[in-house]
Design an enzyme around this catalytic site. Structure first.
Site, PDB file in Angstrom:
ATOM      1  N   ASP A 521      43.491  43.209  44.286  1.00  0.00           N
ATOM      2  CA  ASP A 521      42.993  43.329  42.909  1.00  0.00           C
ATOM      3  C   ASP A 521      41.644  44.056  42.903  1.00  0.00           C
ATOM      4  O   ASP A 521      41.200  44.569  43.935  1.00  0.00           O
ATOM      5  CB  ASP A 521      42.868  41.942  42.260  1.00  0.00           C
ATOM      6  CG  ASP A 521      41.918  41.048  43.050  1.00  0.00           C
ATOM      7  OD1 ASP A 521      41.217  41.562  43.961  1.00  0.00           O
ATOM      8  OD2 ASP A 521      41.869  39.833  42.779  1.00  0.00           O
ATOM      9  N   ASP A 523      38.540  42.986  42.602  1.00  0.00           N
ATOM     10  CA  ASP A 523      37.509  42.422  43.479  1.00  0.00           C
ATOM     11  C   ASP A 523      37.756  42.793  44.926  1.00  0.00           C
ATOM     12  O   ASP A 523      36.836  43.094  45.676  1.00  0.00           O
ATOM     13  CB  ASP A 523      37.467  40.892  43.335  1.00  0.00           C
ATOM     14  CG  ASP A 523      36.898  40.485  41.980  1.00  0.00           C
ATOM     15  OD1 ASP A 523      36.229  41.328  41.348  1.00  0.00           O
ATOM     16  OD2 ASP A 523      37.142  39.335  41.558  1.00  0.00           O
TER      17      ASP A 523
END
Ligand code: 1YM
Length: 659
Positions: A521, A523
């Site tokens: 993702d 992050d």
């Protein structure tokens, strides 16, 4: 080359031996293309364009051409046009053929045999038009010269259309259109607009006043319809300004220095040599020194870079001493004088010697002295005439010197602490049992819980785990001494065991696969980018030599009854789901999305992401350090606007963002 009339037949008899040689010549290129263009991959494919453009640039260097147009046409056909004199079309006495034909069918003919003027032509390894011809499915060359418009055509290196008159014209110039041969370029024949753009921009910077226009006329490309026209009157000084675009400079204009000499070579023949240098400091800590010889990038440096560095260090030290900015024993090292430096060194010479395995280092010893002399002389004058700029640069180098001293002390103290029993490994490291680096790998894992799963799931014989947690330092905004002392990066440095910065030593690397394992993702992507920026700035050989990988965790888990499979992309998810229902289209296949590595159990993590037999690893590649430098700066640097622009303008690539 079948003769098609009686006269030709006679000529073939007369020049038979030579004709055979010609055929063999280009056949050799097709047999071993790598020897002439480096590779038949994406780089080699783009190299064809550079070869043709180089010929047009030589014409610009000779002072006869000021505009070059490069167009990517439908089907990845390339068209290059210049407004020069046009390749000569007269009959060449030795061969009895038009010069144009010889240029395109005889290996190594190139620009060398035109004669006259000082030649400082590029043409890496001396290959040129004939090599492009040999490796193209077809080539068409149109020449406008002396009121005539003519053309010739070739197929896989052989003439298919002899010199043909197309009419009269008052224009002059050369247009070359070619289609790379898919039999040679088996991986891909698709051109990348951005790759060509980077190169064309670089060439426009290196040849002040020359306009280069690049256009993507394909309808099916992500960059369809894009076009850029580049012309920089400021030459290498503009290049430096461009490289500093998103940085904060500490003096307003680049320092520009140039010079030329006429020197006798060992055979008593006079040769011209030219030197051009531009430099400007920014408030960052990185060094961007890019050098060229005859417009060819020399990433491994060489004599011209050595001369530049020696002169810069000496002149700044002398100035500092003279004006008492440097006290008593204080002395700037070369590194100190290059912190935050952005510089271009461009030299042109008649007989360049390129050294090293990739021919990317300049070897001519006379260039060291020449660059050193020209820069010493002119930089000294510049500093005397611009005392405010001189002061700024000296202060910056001095603070670099003091920070370096602090960093050295920090390193020393770490070294002293670990003097007994070798380097103490970080607490968090779960090391492997084997200690042969060639056989081992380290997973750098985001988060303690994923680290726990990885530790339990791994094969502890050869897989080490290092969990990272918390906010990581953005090295793009920090100086080396901060990096040494950083508690998030320190464990990475210690675990890898090869040091950092100038002291980085690949032979000490403790694992030959360094695998970044982060969530799929935003992050995760952020952590990965931070780590890659760190490796790029402080352990560059690690990336250059291909030791860094990204793990690819699955996105979906599909379950039908007791049968479970995983998918790494949306299309794969759909394909597997269909496969699992093949015997019964109405069967229920449950699809769940992995939220993160942390929620996978150790067995799942091993099977999907860590088991060498089933996992996917992406090797991080560095194809162009200049571009990587700019991208990291934009992505991780101080300024927000350029980052926004960059991300928005590249949104089309976000779907398959691949480092
Ligand atoms: C789009 C590619 O090849 N332009 C080009 C090539 C040549 C000349 C001009 C040229 C060179 C000379 C004299 C000389 C070349 N000529 C030769 C050779 N554009 C492109 N434009 N007149 C014209 O070098 O003296 C090789 S390249 F050998 F025939 F002179």
């Amino acid at each position: 080359m079948a003769p098609n009339d009686e006269r030709d037949e006679l000529r073939v008899d007369e020049y038979g031996a030579e004709n055979i040689q010609v055929l063999e010549g280009l056949e050799a290129v097709r047999k071993r293309p790598g020897m002439y263009i480096g590779s038949t991959g994406e780089q080699g494919l783009h190299h064809l364009v550079y070869e043709i453009v180089d010929n047009a640039i030589d014409e610009a260097l000779a002072g006869h051409c000021d505009h070059i147009e490069v167009e990517i046409l439908e089907g990845d056909v390339i068209r290059v046009t210049d407004n020069g004199r046009g390749i000569p079309i007269g009959i060449q006495p030795q061969t009895g053929k038009p010069a144009l034909e010889v240029v395109y069918t005889v290996l190594h003919a190139g620009g060398k045999f035109g004669g006259g003027g000082y030649k400082v032509s590029g043409g890496l390894h001396g290959v040129g038009a004939s090599v492009v011809n040999a490796l193209s499915e077809w080539v068409e060359v149109e020449v406008c010269t002396d009121g005539r418009r003519v053309m010739m055509a070739f197929r896989r290196g052989e003439v298919t259309k002899k010199l043909t008159e197309l009419g009269s014209t008052d224009r002059h110039g050369t247009t070359v259109t070619f289609k790379p041969d898919p039999e040679i370029f088996r991986d891909t024949t698709v051109y990348n607009y951005d790759t060509l753009l980077t190169r064309m921009r670089e060439q426009a910077f290196l040849n002040a006043g020359l306009r280069i226009t690049l256009t993507d006329s394909r309808s099916d490309s992500p960059t369809a319809g894009e076009s850029q026209s580049m012309c920089y009157e400021g030459g290498v000084a503009s290049f430096v300004e461009y490289l500093n675009t998103n940085k904060t400079v500490v003096h307003p204009t680049p320092i520009y220095v140039s010079g030329e000499v006429k020197e006798k070579n060992p055979h008593g023949v006079e040769e011209m040599k030219y030197v051009e240098i531009a430099l400007q400091y920014n408030d960052g800590y990185n060094e961007t020194l890019i050098s060229f010889a005859n417009n060819i990038h020399t990433p491994d440096g060489g004599t011209h870079e050595a001369g530049f560095k020696a002169a810069l260090t000496r002149v700044l030290n002398a100035y500092g001493k003279k004006y008492n900015i440097l006290k008593d024993e204080e002395k700037l090292s070369g590194e100190d004088t290059r912190e935050g430096l952005c510089a271009i060194v461009s030299v042109k010479l008649e007989e360049p010697q390129f050294e090293g395995q990739t021919k990317s280092k300049l070897g001519n010893t006379e260039m060291r002295t020449l660059v050193d002399n020209i820069l010493s002389d002119k930089l000294e004058t510049y500093l005397e005439e611009n005392p405010a700029v001189a002061r700024t640069i000296l202060d910056k180098a001095l603070s670099a010197s003091r920070a370096r001293e602090a960093a050295r002390k920090a390193r020393e103290s770490i070294r002293r602490k670990t003097a007994l029993g070798g380097a103490a490994m970080p607490d968090k490291l779960r090391d492997c049992n084997i200690n042969d680096p060639e056989l081992t790998e380290i997973y750098i894992v985001e988060g303690d819980s994923a680290g726990g799963s990885a530790t339990q799931g791994r094969d502890s014989a050869f897989q080490a785990i290092l969990p990272l947690w918390g906010k990581m330092l953005n090295v793009e905004k920090a100086r080396a001494d901060k990096v040494y002392g950083n508690d998030k990066l320190q464990p990475v440095i210690t675990a890898l065991g090869a040091g950092i910065g100038d002291e980085f030593d690949l032979s000490k690397l403790r694992y030959h696969k360094v695998i970044i394992m982060a969530d799929a993702d935003v992050d995760g992507a952020h952590i990965r980018t931070l780590l890659l920026t760190f490796f790029f700035r402080f352990m560059r050989p690690l990336i250059e030599q291909g030791y860094v990988y990204a793990a690819v965790p699955p996105l979906y888990k599909l379950t039908r009854g007791k049968n479970t499979r995983v998918a790494y992309s949306d299309p794969e998810r759909d394909r597997i789901s269909a496969e699992m229902r093949a015997d019964n289209p109405n069967a229920r296949v449950e699809i769940s999305r992995y939220k993160g590595l942390g929620e996978m159990n150790p067995e799942e993590l091993w099977e999907t992401t860590m088991d060498p037999r089933t996992r996917t690893l992406k090797r991080i590649q560095l194809d162009d350090a200049i571009r990587a430098d700019a991208v990291f700066n934009v992505l991780m640097g101080e300024k927000v606007e350029p980052r926004k622009d960059f991300i928005e303008s590249r949104a089309r690539y976000a779907v398959n963002l691949d480092y």
